[in-house]
Write an enzyme that holds these catalytic residues in place. Structure first.
Site, PDB file in Angstrom:
ATOM      1  N   LYS A  22      16.248   8.946 -44.216  1.00 16.83           N
ATOM      2  CA  LYS A  22      16.206   9.826 -43.038  1.00 16.83           C
ATOM      3  C   LYS A  22      17.548  10.546 -42.880  1.00 16.83           C
ATOM      4  O   LYS A  22      17.604  11.775 -42.794  1.00 16.83           O
ATOM      5  CB  LYS A  22      15.923   9.010 -41.765  1.00 16.83           C
ATOM      6  CG  LYS A  22      16.152   9.799 -40.477  1.00 16.83           C
ATOM      7  CD  LYS A  22      15.889   8.981 -39.232  1.00 16.83           C
ATOM      8  CE  LYS A  22      17.068   8.215 -38.699  1.00 16.83           C
ATOM      9  NZ  LYS A  22      18.035   8.982 -37.889  1.00 16.83           N
ATOM     10  N   ASN A  23      18.628   9.770 -42.839  1.00 13.47           N
ATOM     11  CA  ASN A  23      19.927  10.390 -42.576  1.00 13.47           C
ATOM     12  C   ASN A  23      20.415  11.226 -43.762  1.00 13.47           C
ATOM     13  O   ASN A  23      21.275  12.088 -43.608  1.00 13.47           O
ATOM     14  CB  ASN A  23      20.972   9.321 -42.222  1.00 13.47           C
ATOM     15  CG  ASN A  23      20.704   8.717 -40.855  1.00 13.47           C
ATOM     16  OD1 ASN A  23      19.856   9.203 -40.109  1.00 13.47           O
ATOM     17  ND2 ASN A  23      21.425   7.650 -40.531  1.00 13.47           N
ATOM     18  N   CYS A 118      19.965   8.673 -30.293  1.00 14.06           N
ATOM     19  CA  CYS A 118      19.806   7.302 -29.812  1.00 14.06           C
ATOM     20  C   CYS A 118      20.799   6.982 -28.711  1.00 14.06           C
ATOM     21  O   CYS A 118      21.931   7.457 -28.707  1.00 14.06           O
ATOM     22  CB  CYS A 118      20.015   6.340 -30.970  1.00 14.06           C
ATOM     23  SG  CYS A 118      18.508   5.977 -31.845  1.00 14.06           S
ATOM     24  N   ARG A 123      28.731   9.546 -27.608  1.00 10.47           N
ATOM     25  CA  ARG A 123      28.729  10.184 -28.933  1.00 10.47           C
ATOM     26  C   ARG A 123      29.245  11.612 -28.819  1.00 10.47           C
ATOM     27  O   ARG A 123      28.476  12.567 -28.804  1.00 10.47           O
ATOM     28  CB  ARG A 123      27.320  10.155 -29.530  1.00 10.47           C
ATOM     29  CG  ARG A 123      26.820   8.750 -29.743  1.00 10.47           C
ATOM     30  CD  ARG A 123      25.462   8.725 -30.389  1.00 10.47           C
ATOM     31  NE  ARG A 123      25.527   8.932 -31.835  1.00 10.47           N
ATOM     32  CZ  ARG A 123      24.462   8.849 -32.634  1.00 10.47           C
ATOM     33  NH1 ARG A 123      23.289   8.580 -32.135  1.00 10.47           N
ATOM     34  NH2 ARG A 123      24.587   9.039 -33.926  1.00 10.47           N
ATOM     35  N   ASP A 315      24.198   0.591 -38.454  1.00  8.94           N
ATOM     36  CA  ASP A 315      22.746   0.744 -38.317  1.00  8.94           C
ATOM     37  C   ASP A 315      21.983  -0.537 -38.672  1.00  8.94           C
ATOM     38  O   ASP A 315      20.790  -0.634 -38.388  1.00  8.94           O
ATOM     39  CB  ASP A 315      22.243   1.906 -39.189  1.00  8.94           C
ATOM     40  CG  ASP A 315      22.612   3.264 -38.590  1.00  8.94           C
ATOM     41  OD1 ASP A 315      23.076   3.297 -37.434  1.00  8.94           O
ATOM     42  OD2 ASP A 315      22.444   4.283 -39.278  1.00  8.94           O
ATOM     43  N   ARG A 407      10.992   7.226 -35.168  1.00  5.90           N
ATOM     44  CA  ARG A 407      11.994   8.232 -35.529  1.00  5.90           C
ATOM     45  C   ARG A 407      12.590   7.919 -36.894  1.00  5.90           C
ATOM     46  O   ARG A 407      13.035   8.830 -37.588  1.00  5.90           O
ATOM     47  CB  ARG A 407      13.134   8.257 -34.500  1.00  5.90           C
ATOM     48  CG  ARG A 407      12.726   8.777 -33.149  1.00  5.90           C
ATOM     49  CD  ARG A 407      13.934   8.911 -32.258  1.00  5.90           C
ATOM     50  NE  ARG A 407      15.006   9.573 -32.988  1.00  5.90           N
ATOM     51  CZ  ARG A 407      16.293   9.363 -32.796  1.00  5.90           C
ATOM     52  NH1 ARG A 407      16.697   8.513 -31.870  1.00  5.90           N
ATOM     53  NH2 ARG A 407      17.196   9.998 -33.494  1.00  5.90           N
TER      54      ARG A 407
HETATM   55  C1  UD1 Z   1      25.503   8.923 -38.286  1.00  3.59           C
HETATM   56  C2  UD1 Z   1      24.096   8.361 -38.412  1.00  3.59           C
HETATM   57  C3  UD1 Z   1      23.940   7.097 -37.559  1.00  3.59           C
HETATM   58  C4  UD1 Z   1      25.043   6.102 -37.888  1.00  3.59           C
HETATM   59  C5  UD1 Z   1      26.422   6.756 -37.802  1.00  3.59           C
HETATM   60  C6  UD1 Z   1      27.549   5.840 -38.252  1.00  3.59           C
HETATM   61  C7  UD1 Z   1      22.744  10.348 -38.767  1.00  3.59           C
HETATM   62  C8  UD1 Z   1      21.672  11.235 -38.268  1.00  3.59           C
HETATM   63  N1  UD1 Z   1      23.149   9.361 -37.964  1.00  3.59           N
HETATM   64  O1  UD1 Z   1      25.667   9.331 -36.925  1.00  3.59           O
HETATM   65  O2  UD1 Z   1      22.662   6.541 -37.845  1.00  3.59           O
HETATM   66  O3  UD1 Z   1      24.979   5.029 -36.975  1.00  3.59           O
HETATM   67  O4  UD1 Z   1      26.465   7.937 -38.630  1.00  3.59           O
HETATM   68  O5  UD1 Z   1      27.330   5.396 -39.540  1.00  3.59           O
HETATM   69  O6  UD1 Z   1      23.200  10.480 -39.884  1.00  3.59           O
HETATM   70  N2  UD1 Z   1      32.827  10.374 -33.098  1.00  3.59           N
HETATM   71  C9  UD1 Z   1      33.805  11.018 -32.357  1.00  3.59           C
HETATM   72  N3  UD1 Z   1      33.821  12.402 -32.348  1.00  3.59           N
HETATM   73  C10 UD1 Z   1      32.920  13.131 -33.062  1.00  3.59           C
HETATM   74  C11 UD1 Z   1      31.942  12.472 -33.822  1.00  3.59           C
HETATM   75  C12 UD1 Z   1      31.929  11.081 -33.829  1.00  3.59           C
HETATM   76  O7  UD1 Z   1      34.633  10.381 -31.720  1.00  3.59           O
HETATM   77  O8  UD1 Z   1      32.980  14.358 -33.029  1.00  3.59           O
HETATM   78  C13 UD1 Z   1      32.789   8.909 -33.090  1.00  3.59           C
HETATM   79  C14 UD1 Z   1      31.437   8.358 -32.660  1.00  3.59           C
HETATM   80  O9  UD1 Z   1      31.333   8.253 -31.250  1.00  3.59           O
HETATM   81  C15 UD1 Z   1      31.411   7.011 -33.352  1.00  3.59           C
HETATM   82  C16 UD1 Z   1      32.154   7.281 -34.666  1.00  3.59           C
HETATM   83  O10 UD1 Z   1      32.921   8.464 -34.439  1.00  3.59           O
HETATM   84  O11 UD1 Z   1      32.136   6.061 -32.597  1.00  3.59           O
HETATM   85  C17 UD1 Z   1      31.250   7.524 -35.845  1.00  3.59           C
HETATM   86  O12 UD1 Z   1      30.261   8.483 -35.498  1.00  3.59           O
HETATM   87  P1  UD1 Z   1      29.588   9.435 -36.575  1.00  3.59           P
HETATM   88  O13 UD1 Z   1      29.935   8.972 -37.948  1.00  3.59           O
HETATM   89  O14 UD1 Z   1      29.902  10.840 -36.233  1.00  3.59           O
HETATM   90  O15 UD1 Z   1      28.038   9.178 -36.308  1.00  3.59           O
HETATM   91  P2  UD1 Z   1      26.917  10.248 -36.542  1.00  3.59           P
HETATM   92  O16 UD1 Z   1      27.297  11.084 -37.704  1.00  3.59           O
HETATM   93  O17 UD1 Z   1      26.565  10.918 -35.268  1.00  3.59           O
END
Ligand code: UD1
Length: 440
Positions: A22-23, A118, A123, A315, A407
């Protein structure tokens, strides 16, 4: 809204085939915005709600798609007039923020609602925005929308880690924007998850030079402002298998096997899980594309942290917690990626599990007998945790709000039934009637 009704206690045996990631697939669907020719993707988990939702968002952005039953999806940009991804759809799915980079690269403007997804804690998307600004975009937040404009993106060196480490979608988003920049971009502090490698693989299939994916420093050769036909031609790409679904079925096998073989996976992407399972006394046989796990009645307690790849994935934190309820003592889980991602904890207590949270740490006192309960799924991976607990709980478990599970897990009830579990999908009304009977 459907529910899962699980009659716990059946031993799981046999094989289960893992779906496409999915991701891995979601950012690649949005990367099709970059391409002039037809994009054909194979092994897309088309039954997932997030995939359907992405295709609907892409349709509003002028991308026509055709989905075949075998999991292949072809996409073709037919109208590049729209640059706005609406709240109604984007608010339901985090990955839709990945329209930002390709829209900027290709159309010079992106108006994207702040994303949902989620309910697993705060986030932010500050790192995505920082990346786009570093490439020369002007970005503001207005009325709940990210408004990004750039007549001209310039390749740059961008540092993309934040207080919680690298960002997975942020890295993919900036990679896609960088394709449309003049000059090369270097992403430092990049995420090195396999899904980032998949996006890089897709960009390479389109003819873009990308190097360093899988490490913390990624180089992308900018193609300049992508205007007119023939910039990036037709391409075809295989979505890799889902490592989180793989891990979930491995954990299901550990909890409720028998002997369970997960087929069509990439074992090396689950090294942290396999290492942990070995430490806690679960035996897993590693094949070329298979993992075979034997179930256990108890596990050795453990102190484990969720961290960015290649460490134990956040995850799989929920599904792991279900297994640690079988510990012979106290286990500790710290989620350093999403420190508040413990919605499943209070629901696990309904089964009789002895679990609690102290600050950022979940404390699991193993050994309490689990009995079937009515529980509520709150997010995707929390749902998987509750299903796994239901498989070994004594009696009947109803997991409500299964749409979260839909999802991210294709036909989970069918896959579990194939292993011998007693799981059925029921419409919520049926269950409400049952509840009325109980109350009478
Ligand atoms: C992706 C995955 C999700 C997984 C996560 C971490 C998808 C669709 N989702 O989510 O299933 O749990 O990676 O492996 O691929 N953060 C910030 N600022 C930002 C972005 C992120 O502070 O602009 C923080 C987040 O709050 C979190 C950490 O960085 O604490 C990691 O988040 P991130 O790797 O961005 O998660 P996603 O890419 O949204």
């Amino acid at each position: 809204m459907d529910i899962f009704r699980i009659h716990g206690g059946n031993r799981l045996n046999g094989s289960v085939k893992v779906s496409g990631s999915k991701n891995g697939a979601l950012p690649i669907l949005f990367a099709s915005l970059l391409c002039d020719g037809e994009v054909t993707l194979q092994n897309v988990p088309i039954a997932l709600r997030d995939i359907g939702m992405s295709l609907r968002i892409l349709e509003t952005l002028g991308v026509e798609s055709e989905v075949a039953e075998d999991g292949s999806v072809s996409l073709q940009v037919t109208d590049s007039g729209n640059t706005r991804a609406d709240y109604k759809q984007v608010s339901q799915m985090r990955a839709s923020i990945c329209s930002l980079g390709p829209l900027l690269a290709r159309r010079g403007e992106a108006i994207v609602s702040l994303p949902g997804g989620c309910n697993i804690g705060d986030r932010p998307i500050d790192l995505h925005i920082h990346g786009m600004e570093a490439l020369g975009a002007k970005v503001t937040i207005e009325n709940g929308y990210v408004m990004a404009r750039a007549s001209h993106l310039r390749g740059s060196t961008v540092y993309l880690s934040g207080p919680m480490g690298p960002t997975v979608l942020g890295t993919q988003n900036v990679m896609m924007a960088a394709v449309g920049a003049d000059g090369d971009t270097v992403i430092e502090g990049a995420a090195c998850e396999p899904e980032v490698r998949a996006t890089a693989g897709f960009l390479r299939a389109m003819g873009v030079k990308v190097e360093g994916d899988g490490t913390h420093e990624i180089h992308i050769e900018g193609q300049g402002r992508l205007e007119g036909a023939g910039c990036l031609g037709a391409t075809s790409f295989d979505v890799p298998p889902d490592r989180i679904e793989t891990g979930t079925y491995v954990l299901a096998g550990a909890i409720a096997g028998g002997e369970v073989t997960v087929e069509g996976c990439i074992p090396s992407e689950n090294s942290a899980l396999l290492n942990l399972l070995e430490r806690i006394g679960v035996s897993v046989e590693v094949g070329e594309k298979t993992l075979t796990v034997r179930g256990v009645d108890t596990v050795t307690p453990v102190d484990v942290s969720m961290l960015p790849y290649p460490a134990f994935p956040t995850d799989l934190q929920g599904p792991l917690m279900a297994l640690l309820c079988r510990g012979t003592g106290v286990s500790l889980i710290t989620d350093k990626v999403f420190p508040d991602r413990f919605n499943h904890l209070s629901e696990l207590r309904r089964f009789g599990a002895k679990v609690r949270k102290e600050g950022p740490i979940a404390i699991i006192e193993g050994g309490a007998p689990l009995s079937g309960a009515k529980v509520m799924a709150s997010d995707l991976r929390a749902s998987a945790c509750l299903v796994l607990a239901g498989l070994v709980a004594d009696g009947i478990t109803d997991v409500n709000r299964i749409y979260h599970l839909d999802r991210g897990y294709e036909r989970m009830e069918e896959k579990l039934r194939g292993l011998g579990a007693e799981v059925e999908r029921l419409p919520e009304q049926v269950v409400e009637q049952d509840l009325d009977l109980e109350l009478v």
